[in-house]
Design a protein around this motif. Structure first.
Motif, short mmCIF file in Angstrom:
data_model
loop_
_atom_site.label_atom_id
_atom_site.label_comp_id
_atom_site.label_asym_id
_atom_site.label_seq_id
_atom_site.Cartn_x
_atom_site.Cartn_y
_atom_site.Cartn_z
N ASP A 298 0.98 -1.08 0.15
CA ASP A 298 0.16 -0.12 0.03
C ASP A 298 0.81 1.35 -0.02
O ASP A 298 0.61 2.27 -0.81
N ILE A 299 1.98 1.33 0.76
CA ILE A 299 2.74 2.36 0.94
C ILE A 299 3.62 2.69 -0.35
O ILE A 299 3.54 4.12 -0.76
N GLU A 302 1.12 3.82 -3.12
CA GLU A 302 0.73 5.33 -3.02
C GLU A 302 1.96 6.09 -3.59
O GLU A 302 1.90 7.35 -4.18
N ARG A 306 1.99 9.09 -6.40
CA ARG A 306 2.47 10.39 -6.25
C ARG A 306 3.79 10.97 -6.90
O ARG A 306 3.92 11.93 -7.01
N ASP A 361 10.64 13.72 -0.07
CA ASP A 361 9.25 13.23 0.02
C ASP A 361 8.99 12.34 1.35
O ASP A 361 7.63 12.03 1.38
N ALA A 364 6.03 13.75 3.48
CA ALA A 364 4.52 13.40 2.94
C ALA A 364 4.17 12.03 3.06
O ALA A 364 2.88 11.72 3.33
N MET A 365 5.01 11.04 3.01
CA MET A 365 4.73 9.68 2.88
C MET A 365 4.53 9.33 4.67
O MET A 365 3.50 8.41 4.91
N GLU A 367 3.42 11.28 6.72
CA GLU A 367 1.81 11.91 6.92
C GLU A 367 0.71 11.01 6.31
O GLU A 367 -0.47 10.87 6.82
N TYR A 368 1.05 10.46 5.16
CA TYR A 368 -0.02 9.42 4.42
C TYR A 368 -0.09 8.20 5.49
O TYR A 368 -1.39 7.83 5.49
N ILE A 369 0.91 7.68 6.11
CA ILE A 369 0.75 6.50 7.01
C ILE A 369 -0.11 6.70 8.03
O ILE A 369 -0.86 5.98 8.43
N GLY A 371 -2.36 9.10 8.43
CA GLY A 371 -3.75 9.18 7.93
C GLY A 371 -4.40 8.10 7.37
O GLY A 371 -5.71 7.95 7.57
N ARG A 372 -3.75 7.16 6.90
CA ARG A 372 -4.31 5.96 6.35
C ARG A 372 -4.60 4.86 7.16
O ARG A 372 -5.75 4.25 7.25
#
Length: 1002
Positions: A298-299, A302, A306, A361, A364-365, A367-369, A371-372
């Motif tokens: 998943d990581i 994503e 991006r 980057d 941002a990754m 932060e994505y984790i 939030g996910r």
């Protein structure tokens, strides 16, 4: 009976570890006690893990305080209560809130208010879960207190912070360090009472003998509490159990993704690929690691969506499933990667996946984790007091002058000649050394848990702004929490930016680039020749002098050779002497049969019987010493430094030796092999890890081979690498670039390139303010280039000091006006105090000043560049007071082989190291007069006599030697060469001096 025990994780307060606390309990016949560190839960999990070995029933709680001021104790009745306490503490730590005087209504935790706090805050009407705690010292006041009536609410609260006087002294020093005050100025209110000790249980009972009801209440409270975490070998992972909602759905998804990935990765799918895939999928399902793989998938998915570049590495790179899911770019079939290093039935923990992103980057990754997924935290780590740091801290606490502190830090003193205060600093420095100082963040570990992470500990909120656990990686793994490593790396930033630069500098070529064509890169003769000749400046992992030397010695010209070199260079292989042995066996294939033990050669034929990779430890332990795969993996983990001091590791070491003796091996052979294993100690790579590094190396080498100037600009813009920026600039010049100093019309904050012309970024101007750069860029974007100095001043708000920096670096050279004249103009047009903070409504009329003719020499320009940039753009050899006596350079070394040479070199880098008997020696890399690199070595006798004294040009006299065809100079003597005096400050500066042939006239 002890409800309030502290360890040194009561940071800068407590004085001993959780294991020492358990040992203390054992000595005092205490069978049950509560660990309650101050606003901290770091020790909790290991305390519970180790307590049974000491015959102690462990309980957990928290000593809630504001600073050192006690508020109340929270004691967990069960794991749910521990979760409540951790939620409460974490909320206050994250939001930097004061702990209230009154506790909230915990459903599964007891609250104990210290006797003093009850009186101070006039607390009354205690709830069923609330109690009042009394220490031995408090008992004398109990008969005179109103609380004597609340018999069912009183419990023993004898704090445990010290074992002896030394602990108390250490505590006072920690408090002084925490408050940043002299020890003599430390307030008593900042200290704990010296009586906060553990007494034998019968002594404690005797002290409370007049108040048996207090003892009974305490015993009743303790009996209602229990805590449990599973530390067994067969424990299940605590990571997120299901990625898609159910285990069955996860298993179907991973199979689907793998089969979809087959045609992308393999042109022809043969039976061996299917067999390997089926074997891995079966084991991954059996071990319960499916969700772990899918989360990593998943990581990276994503990231690709991006447009982020990444490299997946670690032991997970041994997996074909990871390759098919595009978590890694390493084909385990091609490299015959050892599957059991990646996963086996004896191994409770999933494989490591280190996913590197560009340093730009990665945030941002992360932060994505967060939030996910639901239950996420960064992994904590402890920063401990180290020798130099603790001496500096204690020196301040004892009031030593800075010079004396610096002297002690050097370690170059005679103990007997020190004064009493210095001796105290050293004495207590040893007492505090390696104790936790503060909590920090693991380099890249992220935990994604099935349960709330506060089930295991509280979290704090470091400056990065993400919740962070109060325990480290080893404890996390003990309890079944396995990290996801999300790392930042500048090498990927270089690759990404290089492609962006090619897109604007050579747009017609950019559309044909496939940076992921690794198979093509591996076969490219130009790229492989760069590796063979070690022309790798700026390239990931292969640019250092040591790696350049190794590539030449091994004559590496292919991917597999680079994979091996990436691991051989690691200190573990080098320190054991096996790096040299590997080179000898590589260059003389018959040597392996002659020197290697047959079993070692049989299990590691590709590396000539030499241990190179982490999985070689497993192979040797399993096949050579007869350990099972689980024991072999314990050994491998111990070698990686994660728990080398633990009993588990020692037991496996003992079995390794005894098994070998049973097989009839001689002790000489056994301990020779063991020493090779032990030398790995945290430094060896997994083969898949090395292979992942080699993939990124090939990507950067491709750019270096075909787009060298664009790549060098990207290297510079991403913080360089092993060397200083000036050497990447030098290298760009050597491969065809024209280098320009910063210019207000052509430069940006970062470096930029137009064709073959590289303009240095304004960021190199050390004292130029970022806001000035921003104003220049903004004005140029909106209204075009500047036409003159006057035009610049009409459009940009700037002070005369900042303007002078730009003029001195010749950023206005487009005007054709000498910079001395421009400086006159600047000072006449701007007063020193006029910062022009407000733009003018109408451009002013500028007076025309008559200024005498002025000149600038090349040497003045070079010294301006040295001051403003930190390096000059001409050859530093042009600044020598005396020109070189010869023209010898790297190109002449072959001619001087086994002879003595006199050679000049500009210092690039020095590696200081020690021989096996502790003597200092140096390896130095330099640039010769012709811009080419050569290497020198100063053995201990020479290193003791001659010293490198910073940047500059050195003259060497030494013998040219060859080791495996790599040429270097064994230095006999050396001398640093003087530069000319700075012409900008030379006395009696006359026009004659300025009118030399090299002068540049307006």
């Amino acid at each position: 009976m002890y409800l309030n025990c502290h360890t040194y994780y009561s940071l800068r307060y407590g004085t001993f570890s959780e294991l020492e606390l358990l040992n203390l309990a054992q000595q005092n016949h205490v069978k049950r006690l509560v660990l309650t560190d101050i606003n901290n839960t770091s020790a909790g999990l290991n305390f519970v893990r180790k307590a049974p070995e000491y015959g102690v029933t462990p309980l957990l709680g928290i000593d809630f305080r504001n600073g050192v001021q006690p508020c109340f104790l929270g004691i967990a009745k069960n794991n749910e209560g521990y979760l409540e306490l951790n939620d409460f503490l974490s909320h206050h730590l994250h939001d930097e809130l004061e702990i209230p005087a009154r506790a909230p209504h915990f459903k599964n935790a007891f609250v104990i208010y210290p006797f003093e706090q009850v009186l101070l805050n006039e607390l009354e009407d205690f709830e069923s879960h609330e109690f009042v705690g009394f220490s031995i010292q408090d008992l004398r006041r109990l008969p005179f207190s109103r609380l004597i009536k609340l018999k069912n609410k009183l419990v023993v609260q004898q704090p445990v912070t010290f074992r002896n006087k030394a602990d108390f002294n250490a505590h006072r020093l920690l408090r002084a360090i925490d408050n940043n005050v002299l020890l003599s100025k430390l307030s008593e209110e900042e200290e704990a009472d010296e009586g906060e000790k553990m007494f034998p249980i019968q002594n404690l009972a005797a002290a409370f003998s007049e108040y048996l009801f207090i003892l009974e209440n305490t015993e009743k409270l303790l009996n209602q509490c229990s805590i449990h975490f599973d530390f067994s070998n067969g424990r299940k992972p605590q990571n997120l159990q299901s990625y898609s909602g159910s285990v069955d759905a996860d298993e179907k998804l991973i199979e689907k993704l793998c089969y979809e990935g087959l045609p992308y990765r393999y042109k022809e799918v043969n039976s061996s690929i299917h067999t390997r895939l089926d074997k891995e999928l079966s084991l991954i399902k059996k071990m319960g690691f499916v969700s772990y793989f899918l989360i990593n998938w998943d990581i990276v998915t994503e990231a690709r969506n991006r447009g982020f570049y990444y490299v997946g590495r670690g032991s997970g790179a041994n997996s074909i499933v990871a390759y098919l899911l595009r978590i890694t770019d390493v084909d385990p079939m091609e490299l015959d990667l050892y599957f059991e290093r990646f996963i086996n039935l004896y191994r409770a923990n999933p494989p490591d996946f280190d996913i590197d992103f560009s340093w730009r980057d990665r945030p941002a990754m992360t932060e994505y984790i967060f939030g996910r997924f639901e239950h996420v935290a960064l992994l904590g780590t402890y920063v401990t007091f180290k020798e130099r740091g603790v001496i500096r801290e204690l020196g301040k606490v004892f009031g030593l002058p800075k010079q004396e502190i610096d002297f002690l830090i050097t370690g170059r003193y005679d103990q007997n000649s020190l004064d009493s205060m210095s001796k105290l600093v050293l004495k207590y420095g040893n007492l505090l050394k390696d104790k936790p100082n503060y909590l920090s963040i693991h380099a890249g570990g992220i935990l994604i848990s099935e349960k709330p992470l506060h089930w295991f500990s509280a979290t704090h909120l470091p400056p990065k702004g993400f919740p962070t656990t109060q325990y480290d990686m080893v404890i996390a793994e003990d309890v079944g929490l396995y990290k996801f490593d999300i790392l930042g790396q500048r090498g990927l930033g270089k690759i990404k930016e290089a492609l962006e630069i090619v897109a604007y500098n050579q747009p017609e070529k950019h559309k044909h680039i496939d940076i992921h064509d690794i198979q093509g890169f591996k076969k490219d003769e130009i790229i492989n020749n760069l590796i063979k000749t070690a022309q790798c400046m700026g390239c990931f992992y292969v640019e250092s002098p040591a790696m350049r030397m190794l590539l030449k010695k091994l004559e590496v010209d292919n991917y597999l050779g680079l994979v091996a070199a990436s691991s051989i260079i690691r200190p573990g292989v080098a320190r054991s002497g096996m790096m040299r042995e590997y080179i000898l066996r590589h260059r003389n294939k018959g040597r392996a049969e002659e020197k290697a033990h047959p079993v070692m050669l049989d299990i590691m034929p590709d590396t000539y019987g030499v241990m190179v990779y982490q999985e070689d430890v497993i192979k040797v332990a399993h096949h050579f010493a007869g350990l099972d795969l689980g024991e072999a993996d314990v050994l491998r983990r111990g070698m990686s430094g994660k728990f080398r001091s633990r009993e588990e590791f020692q037991k496996v070491k003992d079995k390794f030796i005894s098994n070998c003796r049973k097989k009839g091996y001689s002790d000489n052979l056994i301990f020779e092999i063991w020493n090779q294993v032990a030398s790995f100690a945290g430094y060896a790579f997994a083969k898949g890890h090395s292979a992942s590094y080699a993939v990124e190396s090939y990507q950067s080498l491709f750019l270096r081979a075909y787009y060298p100037l664009e790549y060098m600009v990207a290297v510079l813009n991403n913080g360089g690498g092993f060397y200083r920026s000036e050497f990447y600039i030098h290298d760009a010049r050597m491969i065809g670039a024209t280098i320009h100093a910063p210019c207000v019309n052509n430069s940006h904050a970062a470096n930029c390139i137009y064709g073959t012309h590289i303009y240095l970024g304004m960021v190199y101007l050390r004292d130029l303010e970022s806001r000035v750069m921003d104003r220049i860029m903004k004005e140029r974007r909106s209204k075009g280039n500047f036409k003159s100095l006057e035009d610049f001043l009409d459009r940009v708000i700037i002070s005369v000091e900042q303007l002078a920096i730009l003029i001195r670096i010749d950023a206005f050279r487009f005007t054709g006006i000498n910079k001395h004249k421009l400086l006159w103009k600047a000072h006449l047009m701007l007063s020193k105090n006029d910062r022009l903070e407000h733009p003018k409504l109408f451009p002013p009329r500028h007076q025309k000043f008559k200024i005498p003719k002025l000149y600038t020499t090349n040497q003045e320009t070079a010294f301006d560049q040295l001051e403003l940039l930190g390096f000059c753009l001409c050859s530093p050899f042009e600044l020598l007071a005396e020109p070189p006596k010869n023209q010898n350079g790297q190109r002449d070394l072959q001619h001087y082989l086994n002879k003595h040479i006199d050679i000049y070199g500009y210092l690039v880098t020095v590696k200081n190291t020690n021989t096996h008997d502790g003597k200092r020696m140096h390896f130095a890399t330099l640039v010769d007069q012709h811009g080419e690199v050569f290497d020198t070595v100063l053995f201990p006798p020479v290193a003791a006599k001659y010293h490198f004294r910073g940047k500059g040009i050195y003259r060497f006299y030494g013998k040219v030697v060859s080791e495996f065809a790599f040429l270097s100079i064994e230095v006999i003597k050396m001398q640093k060469q003087d530069y000319i005096p700075d012409p900008r400050y030379a006395e009696m500066k006359t026009s004659k001096k300025l009118l030399k042939p090299k002068a540049v006239k307006e």
